[in-house]
Scaffold this motif. Structure first.
Motif, short mmCIF file in Angstrom:
data_model
loop_
_atom_site.label_atom_id
_atom_site.label_comp_id
_atom_site.label_asym_id
_atom_site.label_seq_id
_atom_site.Cartn_x
_atom_site.Cartn_y
_atom_site.Cartn_z
N SER A 34 52.51 30.94 -60.49
CA SER A 34 51.88 29.78 -59.75
C SER A 34 51.65 29.09 -61.04
CB SER A 34 50.65 30.37 -58.92
OG SER A 34 50.84 31.50 -58.13
N PHE A 35 50.98 27.72 -61.07
CA PHE A 35 50.68 27.00 -62.45
C PHE A 35 50.07 25.82 -61.06
CE2 PHE A 35 53.74 24.06 -61.82
CZ PHE A 35 55.54 25.15 -61.62
N SER A 36 49.02 24.95 -62.18
CA SER A 36 48.51 23.87 -61.65
C SER A 36 49.29 22.25 -62.52
CB SER A 36 47.30 24.02 -61.99
OG SER A 36 46.43 24.80 -61.16
N SER A 37 48.69 21.75 -61.33
CA SER A 37 50.08 20.33 -61.39
C SER A 37 49.24 19.56 -60.62
CB SER A 37 51.79 20.74 -61.83
OG SER A 37 52.02 19.97 -60.78
N GLY A 38 49.37 17.77 -60.92
CA GLY A 38 49.61 17.03 -59.97
C GLY A 38 49.78 15.70 -60.84
N CYS A 81 45.10 13.58 -64.46
CA CYS A 81 44.59 14.50 -63.68
C CYS A 81 43.72 14.98 -65.20
CB CYS A 81 45.19 15.05 -62.56
SG CYS A 81 46.64 15.87 -62.74
N SER A 95 45.42 18.28 -64.33
CA SER A 95 44.89 19.92 -64.19
C SER A 95 46.01 20.90 -64.75
CB SER A 95 45.45 20.07 -62.54
OG SER A 95 46.84 19.43 -62.09
N CYS A 96 46.77 20.34 -65.90
CA CYS A 96 48.04 21.47 -66.09
C CYS A 96 47.86 21.70 -67.75
CB CYS A 96 48.93 20.36 -66.71
SG CYS A 96 49.31 19.17 -67.67
N VAL A 99 47.23 29.66 -63.71
CA VAL A 99 45.60 29.01 -62.62
C VAL A 99 44.54 29.71 -62.52
CG1 VAL A 99 45.15 28.21 -60.58
CG2 VAL A 99 47.44 28.73 -61.16
N ASN A 116 40.08 29.48 -63.27
CA ASN A 116 39.16 28.71 -62.79
C ASN A 116 37.99 27.50 -63.00
OD1 ASN A 116 36.87 28.80 -60.75
ND2 ASN A 116 36.40 31.04 -60.32
N CYS A 129 40.13 18.45 -68.37
CA CYS A 129 41.56 19.65 -68.71
C CYS A 129 40.79 20.85 -68.78
CB CYS A 129 42.73 18.59 -69.07
SG CYS A 129 42.51 19.22 -70.99
#
Ligand code: SF4
Ligand code: SF4
Ligand code: FES
Length: 225
Positions: free
Chosen positions: A38-42, A48, A50-51, A86, A88, A129
Motif C-alpha cells: 500500500s502506498f499513496s499517489s495521485g 498533489c 500525496s506520494c 501510507v 495519516n 505533502c
C-alpha cells in the motif's frame, strides 16, 4: 515498513533504470510481486503531494525520485502509519485550523498588484505533502507544535495586503508556534516546492516582536549570583 530496492527488481525494467521513478517501481512491485503493498499517489507529476515517502532517510516525492540500487524506502515520520507507506495526514492538516491559516472572511476586496502577488507567491505553492512535518525535530517531540507548513500558511495570509486583521493571526501563533521552532532549516531542505518555512517563521517572529511579543525562551536565561 522498510522496502529495500534490489538490482534484480530494477532489472525488471528493460528501459534505462535511471528513468524509473519510485512510484512506477512501487506499482510494478504491487502488480507483479505483492498485491497487498500500500502506498499513496495521485497526480504522478509532483502536484498533489500525496506520494511523499522517505528514501535513505530523506523525504522525497515518489513520483519525482528516480530509484537506485540499494535505496531504502520508508513511510514519512511523525505521523501514524496506516499501512505500509501510507500515513495519516489528518493531524498535520488540523494545524491549519489551529493556526487559523486562512484569509479572514471580511478581507479587503481589492485587486492585488503584481508586486503584492509576488510577496507570498511561493508560500501559495505548498502542495501539503507533509514532508516538512516528517523532517521537523520539534514536531517529532511535541505534536502540538503548529509546525512548518501551517506557519508558512499563516505568513501567506499575514503578508496579504487584503488581510484586515493580521494581528489576530499573530496572536494565535505564540503558543506552540513561532518561538518553539529551532530554526534548524530541515523543513526547507526537504520541501519539493522550494518553500522555506524557517524563513517564514523568522518573518512571523519579526511581526510578533512588532506587536510586543518576545521570545519566552529568553526569559529562562535569568542571571543568578
Ligand atoms: S511546505 Fe513544502 S514540504 Fe511542507 S507541506 Fe508544503 S510543499 Fe510539502
Ligand atoms: S526550522 Fe523550525 S519548523 Fe523547520 S524543521 Fe526546524 S524546527 Fe521545524
Ligand atoms: S503523485 Fe502527486 S505529487 Fe506524487
Amino acid at each position: 515498513m522498510k522496502i529495500s530496492i534490489q538490482r534484480e527488481n530494477l532489472e525488471y525494467f528493460e528501459a534505462n533504470v535511471h528513468d524509473v521513478t519510485l512510484l512506477e517501481f512501487l506499482k510494478i512491485i504491487k502488480t507483479t510481486q505483492d498485491s497487498t503493498l500500500s502506498f499513496s499517489s495521485g497526480c504522478r507529476s509532483g502536484v498533489c503531494g500525496s506520494c511523499a515517502v522517505r528514501v535513505n532517510g530523506k523525504e522525497v516525492l515518489a513520483c519525482s525520485h528516480k530509484v537506485k540500487d540499494q535505496d531504502i524506502i520508508e513511510p514519512l515520520r511523525n505521523s501514524e502509519i496506516l499501512r505500509d507507506l501510507v500515513v495519516n495526514m489528518d493531524q498535520a492538516y488540523s494545524f491549519n485550523q489551529k493556526a487559523k491559516a486562512w484569509q479572514s472572511k471580511d478581507a479587503k476586496n481589492i485587486l492585488l498588484t503584481p508586486e503584492n502577488e509576488k510577496i507570498n507567491e511561493i508560500q501559495s505553492d505548498c502542495i501539503m505533502c507533509s514532508s516538512c512535518y516528517s523532517a521537523c525535530p520539534v514536531y517529532a517531540v511535541n505534536q502540538d507544535f503548529l509546525g512548518p507548513f501551517s506557519l508558512t500558511r499563516v505568513w501567506r495570509y499575514v503578508s496579504d495586503t487584503r488581510e484586515l486583521t493580521p494581528e489576530d493571526k499573530i496572536n494565535t501563533i505564540q503558543t506552540n508556534g513561532v518561538w518553539d521552532c529551532t530554526l534548524c532549516n530541515e523543513c526547507t531542505i526537504v520541501c519539493p516546492q522550494g518553500i522555506s518555512s524557517k524563513a517564514d517563521i523568522e518573518k512571523l517572529r519579526a511581526r510578533s516582536a512588532m506587536q510586543g511579543y518576545s521570545d519566552p525562551n529568553m526569559a529562562s536565561f535569568g542571571l543568578s549570583f
